[in-house]
Design a protein around this motif. Sequence first.
Motif, PDB file in Angstrom:
ATOM      1  N   VAL A  38      56.049  11.115  43.003  1.00 15.17           N
ATOM      2  CA  VAL A  38      56.502  11.894  44.330  1.00 15.17           C
ATOM      3  C   VAL A  38      57.274  13.160  44.373  1.00 15.17           C
ATOM      4  CG1 VAL A  38      57.361  11.591  46.620  1.00 15.17           C
ATOM      5  CG2 VAL A  38      55.854   9.769  45.741  1.00 15.17           C
ATOM      6  N   MET A  39      58.335  13.026  43.340  1.00 12.86           N
ATOM      7  CA  MET A  39      59.429  13.924  43.500  1.00 12.86           C
ATOM      8  C   MET A  39      58.799  15.084  42.763  1.00 12.86           C
ATOM      9  SD  MET A  39      62.682  13.623  44.002  1.00 12.86           S
ATOM     10  CE  MET A  39      63.382  14.656  42.822  1.00 12.86           C
ATOM     11  N   GLU A  40      57.832  14.909  41.793  1.00 12.70           N
ATOM     12  CA  GLU A  40      57.071  16.039  40.843  1.00 12.70           C
ATOM     13  C   GLU A  40      56.250  16.940  42.111  1.00 12.70           C
ATOM     14  OE1 GLU A  40      56.818  18.130  37.362  1.00 12.70           O
ATOM     15  OE2 GLU A  40      58.173  16.699  38.132  1.00 12.70           O
ATOM     16  N   GLU A  41      55.697  16.230  42.989  1.00 11.30           N
ATOM     17  CA  GLU A  41      54.705  16.793  43.724  1.00 11.30           C
ATOM     18  C   GLU A  41      55.847  17.678  44.794  1.00 11.30           C
ATOM     19  OE1 GLU A  41      52.734  13.656  45.378  1.00 11.30           O
ATOM     20  OE2 GLU A  41      51.048  13.420  43.710  1.00 11.30           O
ATOM     21  N   ALA A  42      56.810  17.105  45.195  1.00 12.34           N
ATOM     22  CA  ALA A  42      57.646  17.693  46.324  1.00 12.34           C
ATOM     23  C   ALA A  42      58.241  18.853  45.640  1.00 12.34           C
ATOM     24  CB  ALA A  42      58.579  16.232  46.780  1.00 12.34           C
ATOM     25  N   LEU A  43      58.602  18.698  44.449  1.00 10.90           N
ATOM     26  CA  LEU A  43      59.530  19.891  43.830  1.00 10.90           C
ATOM     27  C   LEU A  43      58.477  21.210  43.631  1.00 10.90           C
ATOM     28  CD1 LEU A  43      61.500  17.970  41.052  1.00 10.90           C
ATOM     29  CD2 LEU A  43      62.304  19.260  42.897  1.00 10.90           C
ATOM     30  N   TYR A  44      57.221  20.752  43.227  1.00 11.30           N
ATOM     31  CA  TYR A  44      56.207  21.717  43.305  1.00 11.30           C
ATOM     32  C   TYR A  44      56.069  22.458  44.692  1.00 11.30           C
ATOM     33  CZ  TYR A  44      51.885  24.275  42.571  1.00 11.30           C
ATOM     34  OH  TYR A  44      51.080  25.531  42.650  1.00 11.30           O
ATOM     35  N   ALA A  45      56.030  21.588  45.505  1.00 14.46           N
ATOM     36  CA  ALA A  45      55.730  22.383  46.962  1.00 14.46           C
ATOM     37  C   ALA A  45      56.874  23.130  47.555  1.00 14.46           C
ATOM     38  CB  ALA A  45      55.590  21.124  48.069  1.00 14.46           C
ATOM     39  N   ALA A  46      58.215  22.504  47.238  1.00 14.27           N
ATOM     40  CA  ALA A  46      59.292  23.255  47.440  1.00 14.27           C
ATOM     41  C   ALA A  46      59.616  24.467  46.567  1.00 14.27           C
ATOM     42  CB  ALA A  46      60.665  22.369  47.232  1.00 14.27           C
ATOM     43  N   PRO A  76      59.721  16.666  52.159  1.00 14.93           N
ATOM     44  CA  PRO A  76      59.197  15.503  51.381  1.00 14.93           C
ATOM     45  C   PRO A  76      60.107  15.315  50.230  1.00 14.93           C
ATOM     46  CG  PRO A  76      57.402  17.033  52.204  1.00 14.93           C
ATOM     47  CD  PRO A  76      58.866  17.706  52.713  1.00 14.93           C
ATOM     48  N   LEU A  77      60.904  16.401  49.848  1.00 20.13           N
ATOM     49  CA  LEU A  77      61.833  16.368  48.703  1.00 20.13           C
ATOM     50  C   LEU A  77      62.833  15.642  49.141  1.00 20.13           C
ATOM     51  CD1 LEU A  77      62.370  17.266  45.731  1.00 20.13           C
ATOM     52  CD2 LEU A  77      63.513  19.367  46.635  1.00 20.13           C
ATOM     53  N   ASN A 134      64.504  24.201  42.085  1.00 13.78           N
ATOM     54  CA  ASN A 134      63.349  23.069  42.121  1.00 13.78           C
ATOM     55  C   ASN A 134      62.688  23.248  40.846  1.00 13.78           C
ATOM     56  OD1 ASN A 134      63.779  22.180  44.858  1.00 13.78           O
ATOM     57  ND2 ASN A 134      63.208  23.997  45.519  1.00 13.78           N
ATOM     58  N   THR A 135      62.350  24.200  40.256  1.00 14.09           N
ATOM     59  CA  THR A 135      61.504  24.020  38.978  1.00 14.09           C
ATOM     60  C   THR A 135      62.416  23.547  37.905  1.00 14.09           C
ATOM     61  OG1 THR A 135      62.120  26.365  38.746  1.00 14.09           O
ATOM     62  CG2 THR A 135      60.011  26.029  39.676  1.00 14.09           C
ATOM     63  N   GLY A 136      63.719  23.840  38.055  1.00 17.84           N
ATOM     64  CA  GLY A 136      64.815  23.235  37.084  1.00 17.84           C
ATOM     65  C   GLY A 136      64.711  21.841  36.992  1.00 17.84           C
TER      66      GLY A 136
END
Length: 208
Positions: A106-114, A85-86, A168-170
Motif C-alpha cells: 500500500v505504501m508503494e502505491e501511495a508513494l507513486y501516487a504522491a 492515502p499516504l 516520495n520517490t526517495g
Amino acid sequence: MMCEMRMMDFADVLASAEPVPGGGGASAAVGAFAAALGRMVTSLTVGKKKYASVEEEMREINEKLEAYQKKLLDFIDLDAEAFLPLSKAYKMPKETEAQRMEKEKVMEEALYAASITPIHMMETILEVMRLLAVLSEKGSTLAVSDAATGVFFGRGALEGASMNVFINTGMMKNKETAENLQERAKVMIAEGEALRDRVYYSVLEKIM
C-alpha cells in the motif's frame, strides 16, 4: 475545495499544523499566479495597433493560459488527495509478516501516487513558463516585467513541486520507477532554469 478559499483563509490553513495544503498545494497556487500574470500580459497586448501582427497569437496564448490556470488551481486539491492515502498508509499496522507485506504494498502505491501528481503539476507549470517566455518577447513592452515575474513564479513553483517528487520517490522500494520519476523532474527543472535565465537577461535589456 481549497482552490475556492479566500486567499487569507488559504494562507491561514497553510500556516497551520494541517498536513494539507503544504508545499505541493502552495506550488500549484503560485503556478496559477504565473499563468494569471501571463493572461494580464495578453490582455494588455490585444487590441493595440502596435501589436496587431501578434494579436491572434496573443488570443491563443490567453486561452491556453486560462486552461492552465484552472488546471493548476485544481492541483491544489489533487495534491491533497494524493497525500491522503499516504498518510493513512503510514498508520497501518505492521505487527505480523502479513501486515508488513500489506503495508509495504500500500505504501508503494501511495508513494507513486504522491510522486506522479507533482510530476503532472510540473509539466503544466513548464507549459506556462514556455508561454510566458514567448510573451516576454512578443507581448506589450509595458508588461514585459510582468511576463518575467510570471517566469520567476513558475520556476519557484516548478522546483517546489519537485520537492514532493523527490521526498516520495526517495522512500520507494522500486528504485527503477523512482529514478525514472526523479529524472523526469530533473529534466523539467533544467529547462525551467534555462527559461528563467533567458527571460531574465532578455527583459533586463529591455527595461534598463
